[in-house]
Structure formats: C-alpha cells, structure tokens
Design a protein around this motif. Sequence first.
Motif, PDB file in Angstrom:
ATOM      1  N   ARG A 181       4.392  13.723   2.304  1.00 33.41           N
ATOM      2  CA  ARG A 181       4.231  12.829   3.456  1.00 33.41           C
ATOM      3  C   ARG A 181       2.761  12.769   3.873  1.00 33.41           C
ATOM      4  O   ARG A 181       2.219  11.695   4.122  1.00 33.41           O
ATOM      5  CB  ARG A 181       5.084  13.298   4.631  1.00 33.41           C
ATOM      6  N   ALA A 182       2.096  13.917   3.920  1.00 34.30           N
ATOM      7  CA  ALA A 182       0.689  13.963   4.311  1.00 34.30           C
ATOM      8  C   ALA A 182      -0.175  13.156   3.351  1.00 34.30           C
ATOM      9  O   ALA A 182      -1.086  12.435   3.779  1.00 34.30           O
ATOM     10  CB  ALA A 182       0.208  15.403   4.390  1.00 34.30           C
ATOM     11  N   ARG A 183       0.113  13.250   2.051  1.00 34.69           N
ATOM     12  CA  ARG A 183      -0.652  12.490   1.059  1.00 34.69           C
ATOM     13  C   ARG A 183      -0.444  10.989   1.222  1.00 34.69           C
ATOM     14  O   ARG A 183      -1.387  10.211   1.127  1.00 34.69           O
ATOM     15  CB  ARG A 183      -0.260  12.925  -0.348  1.00 34.69           C
ATOM     16  N   THR A 210       0.831  -1.201   0.000  1.00 34.16           N
ATOM     17  CA  THR A 210       0.000   0.000   0.000  1.00 34.16           C
ATOM     18  C   THR A 210       0.866   1.251   0.000  1.00 34.16           C
ATOM     19  O   THR A 210       0.578   2.218  -0.708  1.00 34.16           O
ATOM     20  CB  THR A 210      -0.950  -0.008   1.217  1.00 34.16           C
ATOM     21  N   PHE A 211       1.936   1.233   0.787  1.00 34.68           N
ATOM     22  CA  PHE A 211       2.862   2.361   0.838  1.00 34.68           C
ATOM     23  C   PHE A 211       3.461   2.632  -0.541  1.00 34.68           C
ATOM     24  O   PHE A 211       3.475   3.772  -1.012  1.00 34.68           O
ATOM     25  CB  PHE A 211       3.970   2.091   1.855  1.00 34.68           C
ATOM     26  N   ALA A 239      -3.286   8.289   2.388  1.00 37.47           N
ATOM     27  CA  ALA A 239      -3.609   7.115   1.566  1.00 37.47           C
ATOM     28  C   ALA A 239      -3.522   5.840   2.393  1.00 37.47           C
ATOM     29  O   ALA A 239      -4.372   4.945   2.271  1.00 37.47           O
ATOM     30  CB  ALA A 239      -2.677   7.046   0.362  1.00 37.47           C
ATOM     31  N   LEU A 240      -2.517   5.736   3.246  1.00 39.99           N
ATOM     32  CA  LEU A 240      -2.380   4.557   4.104  1.00 39.99           C
ATOM     33  C   LEU A 240      -3.533   4.469   5.096  1.00 39.99           C
ATOM     34  O   LEU A 240      -4.082   3.390   5.324  1.00 39.99           O
ATOM     35  CB  LEU A 240      -1.035   4.587   4.844  1.00 39.99           C
ATOM     36  N   GLN A 241      -3.929   5.582   5.659  1.00 36.41           N
ATOM     37  CA  GLN A 241      -5.047   5.593   6.610  1.00 36.41           C
ATOM     38  C   GLN A 241      -6.354   5.207   5.923  1.00 36.41           C
ATOM     39  O   GLN A 241      -7.163   4.486   6.498  1.00 36.41           O
ATOM     40  CB  GLN A 241      -5.159   6.958   7.287  1.00 36.41           C
ATOM     41  N   ARG A 242      -6.561   5.656   4.687  1.00 40.89           N
ATOM     42  CA  ARG A 242      -7.757   5.263   3.939  1.00 40.89           C
ATOM     43  C   ARG A 242      -7.811   3.760   3.730  1.00 40.89           C
ATOM     44  O   ARG A 242      -8.873   3.170   3.643  1.00 40.89           O
ATOM     45  CB  ARG A 242      -7.807   5.971   2.584  1.00 40.89           C
ATOM     46  N   GLU A 243      -6.643   3.123   3.661  1.00 37.36           N
ATOM     47  CA  GLU A 243      -6.567   1.680   3.501  1.00 37.36           C
ATOM     48  C   GLU A 243      -6.698   0.943   4.829  1.00 37.36           C
ATOM     49  O   GLU A 243      -6.641  -0.268   4.885  1.00 37.36           O
ATOM     50  CB  GLU A 243      -5.249   1.289   2.820  1.00 37.36           C
ATOM     51  N   GLY A 244      -6.825   1.700   5.922  1.00 36.55           N
ATOM     52  CA  GLY A 244      -7.061   1.087   7.216  1.00 36.55           C
ATOM     53  C   GLY A 244      -5.833   0.868   8.067  1.00 36.55           C
ATOM     54  O   GLY A 244      -5.904   0.187   9.092  1.00 36.55           O
ATOM     55  N   PHE A 245      -4.699   1.438   7.681  1.00 43.32           N
ATOM     56  CA  PHE A 245      -3.486   1.263   8.469  1.00 43.32           C
ATOM     57  C   PHE A 245      -3.373   2.365   9.511  1.00 43.32           C
ATOM     58  O   PHE A 245      -3.635   3.525   9.234  1.00 43.32           O
ATOM     59  CB  PHE A 245      -2.230   1.268   7.572  1.00 43.32           C
ATOM     60  N   SER A 246      -2.963   1.954  10.705  1.00 43.95           N
ATOM     61  CA  SER A 246      -2.730   2.940  11.766  1.00 43.95           C
ATOM     62  C   SER A 246      -1.289   3.421  11.649  1.00 43.95           C
ATOM     63  O   SER A 246      -0.534   2.960  10.819  1.00 43.95           O
ATOM     64  CB  SER A 246      -2.967   2.313  13.139  1.00 43.95           C
ATOM     65  N   SER A 247      -0.901   4.299  12.527  1.00 41.28           N
ATOM     66  CA  SER A 247       0.449   4.843  12.464  1.00 41.28           C
ATOM     67  C   SER A 247       1.472   3.923  13.103  1.00 41.28           C
ATOM     68  O   SER A 247       2.656   4.219  13.090  1.00 41.28           O
ATOM     69  CB  SER A 247       0.496   6.217  13.129  1.00 41.28           C
ATOM     70  N   THR A 248       1.054   2.788  13.663  1.00 41.74           N
ATOM     71  CA  THR A 248       2.016   1.893  14.322  1.00 41.74           C
ATOM     72  C   THR A 248       1.871   0.475  13.800  1.00 41.74           C
ATOM     73  O   THR A 248       0.791  -0.098  13.810  1.00 41.74           O
ATOM     74  CB  THR A 248       1.813   1.882  15.851  1.00 41.74           C
ATOM     75  N   LEU A 249       2.962  -0.070  13.324  1.00 43.94           N
ATOM     76  CA  LEU A 249       3.090  -1.478  12.977  1.00 43.94           C
ATOM     77  C   LEU A 249       4.346  -1.974  13.658  1.00 43.94           C
ATOM     78  O   LEU A 249       5.364  -1.289  13.647  1.00 43.94           O
ATOM     79  CB  LEU A 249       3.208  -1.678  11.459  1.00 43.94           C
TER      80      LEU A 249
END
Length: 91
Positions: free
Chosen positions: A72-74, A53-54, A78-88
């Motif tokens: 970076r914001a874009r 996704t990244f 896009a990652l958040q729209r795919e359901g990813f949080s800021s922590t993996l």
Amino acid sequence: MTRAESEPIDCRTAVQRLWDYLDGELDAVRLAEVTAHVERCAACSEHMQFARTFLSALSASRAEVADATALRARVVSALQREGFSSTLHVR
C-alpha cells in the motif's frame, strides 16, 4: 440513434464504468459514452488518469510483496509522485 448520440452520461455513471472501461470490458456503445464524457469533463478525466496511474503503480509493485502495508505504501507513494493527493471526489 444510440444513447451516446442522444443523451450524454453523467459523472456518476462514467466513474462507475471506469474500471470496466480500463479493463476493456465495455460494449461499443458504453465505451463511446465513457470516452465522450471523459473527453469533456475535467473531473472525470482526473479520475481516469488516477485509475491508470493506480493500475500502473500496482502492476509495477507486483514483485513478491508479503507485507500488504508495504505494498500500500509503495502504491500511495507512486501516486503521490504522479501528483495525486489522497482525495478525489465524484460529482
């Protein structure tokens, strides 16, 4: 017998090889090791999906963006729209 047949790789090794995997830069044995690991490990499968996704978001954002903060914001959006949080996390 290859290593992939005898001894599976761990999560750290799979994640370390992830970008080379996605770039098609692994030899057949390492490719098989990462594939087998990701197929059976939910956490690493999540890392794989995040990385894909990244890369997709980054590719879509390649239009002449002079401002790194805006880029970076874009990508984060896009990652958040795919359901990813800021922590993996890597196990």
